[in-house]
Design a protein around this motif. Structure first.
Motif, PDB file in Angstrom:
ATOM      1  N   SER A  91     -13.356  55.879 -42.895  1.00 62.22           N
ATOM      2  CA  SER A  91     -12.203  56.503 -42.259  1.00 62.22           C
ATOM      3  C   SER A  91     -12.378  58.015 -42.210  1.00 62.22           C
ATOM      4  N   ASP A 136      -2.471  56.250 -32.168  1.00 67.52           N
ATOM      5  CA  ASP A 136      -3.772  55.820 -31.659  1.00 67.52           C
ATOM      6  C   ASP A 136      -4.838  56.838 -32.020  1.00 67.52           C
ATOM      7  N   TRP A 173      -7.935  52.827 -31.659  1.00 67.88           N
ATOM      8  CA  TRP A 173      -7.669  52.091 -32.900  1.00 67.88           C
ATOM      9  C   TRP A 173      -6.332  52.514 -33.497  1.00 67.88           C
ATOM     10  N   GLN A 174      -5.670  51.532 -34.090  1.00 65.82           N
ATOM     11  CA  GLN A 174      -4.511  51.796 -34.940  1.00 65.82           C
ATOM     12  C   GLN A 174      -4.945  51.557 -36.391  1.00 65.82           C
ATOM     13  N   GLN A 175      -4.217  52.160 -37.322  1.00 66.26           N
ATOM     14  CA  GLN A 175      -4.647  52.125 -38.724  1.00 66.26           C
ATOM     15  C   GLN A 175      -4.772  50.697 -39.265  1.00 66.26           C
ATOM     16  N   ASP A 176      -3.814  49.857 -38.974  1.00 65.49           N
ATOM     17  CA  ASP A 176      -3.856  48.494 -39.522  1.00 65.49           C
ATOM     18  C   ASP A 176      -5.057  47.717 -38.987  1.00 65.49           C
ATOM     19  N   ALA A 177      -5.307  47.847 -37.693  1.00 64.38           N
ATOM     20  CA  ALA A 177      -6.428  47.116 -37.088  1.00 64.38           C
ATOM     21  C   ALA A 177      -7.760  47.628 -37.627  1.00 64.38           C
ATOM     22  N   ARG A 235      -8.328  49.037 -40.613  1.00 61.28           N
ATOM     23  CA  ARG A 235      -8.497  48.598 -41.998  1.00 61.28           C
ATOM     24  C   ARG A 235      -8.822  47.096 -42.064  1.00 61.28           C
ATOM     25  N   ALA A 236      -8.173  46.305 -41.214  1.00 54.12           N
ATOM     26  CA  ALA A 236      -8.382  44.852 -41.248  1.00 54.12           C
ATOM     27  C   ALA A 236      -9.792  44.457 -40.828  1.00 54.12           C
ATOM     28  N   HIS A 289     -13.218  51.237 -46.576  1.00 52.23           N
ATOM     29  CA  HIS A 289     -12.325  51.918 -45.648  1.00 52.23           C
ATOM     30  C   HIS A 289     -12.323  53.431 -45.832  1.00 52.23           C
TER      31      HIS A 289
END
Length: 677
Positions: A345, A360, A327-331, A333-334, A341
């Motif tokens: 998180s 990642d 996972w990346q942070q933007d994906a 959170r979206a 979140h």
């Protein structure tokens, strides 16, 4: 232009069909060609979900210059280790002998075409020199020259290696009394090697050692039980478990179970499922989540349209290892609703530094839910339900990515282990849906793998199929016995008898006891192995001895019991030296020395099942074998036919070769169980 692997039944072989070199599958035609042309054999062994196999394929086997070099000097043979484990096991041992260390995949061996002994062997080779490894093109050129110019050196090495492969691991069987000493010794060694902080064994890489954990869970030693609990808990909380989709990966590259090697294997999950179910039955909520996650993943993603279960999911996806799971942070959170979140998180480690690349993250339980609950003032139960819903959202978002490729092979060994795991987990957690799945699986395997009164190693494609190996027979035998305790049916008793008979006729050593990995009429290789040590799967001799002891007790058939004891005697020299590496043999040894009680419950109408269910559940929780045989069941084996039904229900108690007085009252059976502690 595709090479001759394009029509292979193996996904792994087909993955190499478009490469610019003249690959052969392992066959007599290829071996004869090498002998006729006096060309050495380049043997490459791997499997479809192997990350480094893919790397070497991209870097070297897809290179036309390297392909031309191979074709000019070698007969190149590609082998799927899942289809031909006999070939893989032979040359893995050769690697250990020649390189003085364990092997792995891809396995790269250079064989003499006459005796098939390797004169050089390794694993991954890069296209250019790096990490202390020679360039593959240099290896190919240098060995081709050495083969032509140094025949005397080749012959001298073969004179040493050949006898080593033939005799390794074989010793005179034990003639004296067998005892439980190796069980205690193995337990002490496991505890000395245990990681007191993270569970499992100290160091990295870290693998789930299922046989060890199974024995430790059942141990009378509190320290062994604590080791099993810590290990299972740490694996489930860490990166070894797919926190979003369920199921477990192959192993972790670090000692804290944080970053896995991302392939998912049927055999691993089949063995982990009953371990987590056992912990869940003791009230461990996170173990229940792990068990449910394994079963849900298996039942949703691994069934084949033709029947049975696929063998593996690839480590690579989207052009990189683990691409589907990271996972990346933007994906991240979206994929979450507003306001959810921050706590999730923190719970899954997304608020810390990335551990799988510059940007990642691989999800793990970094902060337990009870700590999140204490920090936020919310009930743990409510957080657990919210986590479940949020993970489902992450799963749906992840499903839009390029998925890992699935190896669709229906392997007897993996499916036999799964039959056992599903049946045991269904029984411990009273999951009728898992029991139904186990029954369907047994029916599928009988249809797909049982041909002309013989077992195939894998569901066949266009050809006749590969005859089964020892491990295939032994795993399916144990799986059927576990299924009988979950859903009794005389059909499964009959099939278990046939498998046991085939195993004894085709694999047993009549002179020294124990079972060969290959059948008496199998293709001759430089090594014929008797497997006593466990690897990623339980050893064939260990499973065979377990199954024969249980079948012999069920049917009151001494020849099965004698065969199992002969296997333990054949493996005794190894148990005295290396017991910690043979947990499947140790489970059989414990059964020989202290037979597990077998309860045969003859029950009729629903009221009788209700009358006995609670106490029979207690018996199962104590580790006893329980068969629920319907009052109207017909065509029963003689040993079961003698166990008559009485209105109200009746339970028979057997231990090894002796029977105790029958029980006509649940209260009396409860008292007997209480006397056992």
């Amino acid at each position: 232009m595709p090479n001759r692997l394009v029509a292979a039944t193996s996904l792994y072989l087909r993955q190499h069909a478009g490469q610019p070199l003249d690959w052969w599958p392992w066959c007599e035609e290829a071996l004869a060609l090498a002998r006729e042309q006096d060309r050495p054999i380049l043997l490459s062994v791997g499997y479809a979900a192997c990350h480094w196999c893919h790397v070497m394929a991209r870097e070297s086997f897809a290179d036309p210059a390297i392909g031309a070099l191979i074709d000019a000097h070698y007969v190149a043979i590609k082998v799927d280790r899942d289809q031909r484990p006999d070939i893989d096991r032979t040359y893995q041992l050769a690697h250990q002998a020649l390189q003085r260390r364990g092997g792995g995949w891809p396995l790269t061996a250079f064989l003499d075409p006459v005796d098939l002994l390797p004169f050089f062997i390794g694993t991954y080779f890069p296209p250019e020199r790096s990490h202390g490894l020679p360039a593959f093109r240099e290896v190919l050129a240098g060995l081709a020259r050495w083969y032509r110019e140094r025949p005397d050196e080749r012959a001298e090495q073969a004179r040493t290696l050949g006898p080593f492969l033939q005799h390794h691991g074989l010793a005179e069987p034990e003639r004296g009394a067998l005892g439980e000493g190796p069980l205690a010794e193995a337990g002490q060694r496991w505890l000395r090697a245990a990681d007191p902080e993270h569970g499992g064994a100290r160091g990295a890489p870290k693998f789930p050692r299922c046989g060890e954990l199974a024995l430790c869970i059942d141990s009378a030693d509190p320290a062994a039980r604590a080791h099993a609990r810590l290990s299972l808990s740490a694996m489930a909380a860490g990166g070894l478990q797919d926190q979003v989709g369920g199921g477990f990966f192959r192993y972790c590259v670090d000692e804290a179970w944080q970053l896995p090697h991302f392939e998912k294997m049927l055999v691993d999950n089949a063995q982990l499922l009953p371990l987590y179910a056992a912990r869940a039955a003791e009230g461990d909520d996170e173990a229940r989540r792990a068990a449910t996650g394994i079963a849900s993943w298996l039942l949703a993603e691994m069934p084949r349209a033709e029947g049975g279960y696929a063998s593996a999911l690839d480590a690579d996806s989207g052009g990189r290892e683990g691409g589907y799971y990271l996972w990346q942070q933007d994906a991240f959170r979206a994929a979450l609703p507003p306001g959810e979140h921050d706590w999730l998180s923190r719970h899954l480690g997304m608020d810390g530094p990335p551990g799988a690349g510059p940007a990642d993250w691989h999800l793990r339980v970094a902060v337990p839910l009870d700590e999140i609950a204490a920090e936020t003032g919310q009930p743990v139960g409510a957080l657990r339900e919210r986590r479940k819903a949020l993970l489902q959202g992450l799963k749906l978002a992840r499903a839009r990515r390029a998925p890992p490729e699935r190896d669709d092979a229906c392997l007897a060994l993996g499916n036999g282990l799964l039959l056992s795991g599903l049946s045991r987990a269904a029984r411990r957690l009273a999951r009728a849906d898992w029991a139904d799945a186990a029954v369907r699986l047994a029916s599928d395997l009988q249809r797909l793998l049982w041909r002309d009164e013989g077992l195939l190693s894998a569901a066949p494609g266009a050809g006749p199929g590969q005859p089964g190996f020892l491990d295939d027979h032994a795993a399916l035998l144990v799986g059927l016995l576990d299924l009988l305790e979950c859903r009794f049916d005389c059909e499964w008793v009959d099939w278990a008898e046939k498998i046991a008979q085939q195993m004894m006729e085709r694999f047993e050593d009549p002179d020294f006891g124990g079972f060969w990995f290959t059948a008496h009429d199998a293709e001759a290789l430089p090594r014929r192995e008797k497997p006593f040590l466990c690897e990623a799967t339980p050893s064939g001799n260990g499973l065979a001895a377990q199954g024969l002891l249980r079948l012999g007790a069920l049917l009151a058939e001494p020849r099965y019991l004698r065969s199992a004891e002969r296997a333990l005697r054949a493996g005794w020299p190894l148990l005295r030296q290396q017991a910690e590496g043979a947990p499947a043999m140790l489970i059989a040894l414990r059964e020989l020395c202290r037979p597990t009680p077998l309860l045969i419950a003859r029950l009729g109408e629903i009221s009788e099942h209700e009358r006995w269910n609670e106490v029979l559940g207690v018996a199962e929780g104590c580790g006893l074998h329980v068969l629920r045989v319907a009052s109207e069941a017909s065509l029963l084996p003689e040993a079961l036919e003698d166990k008559r039904w009485l209105r109200g229900g009746r339970v028979y108690w057997c231990e090894g070769t002796r029977c105790l007085p029958r029980f006509d009252s649940p209260v009396a059976l409860q008292a007997r169980l209480a006397s056992l502690g």
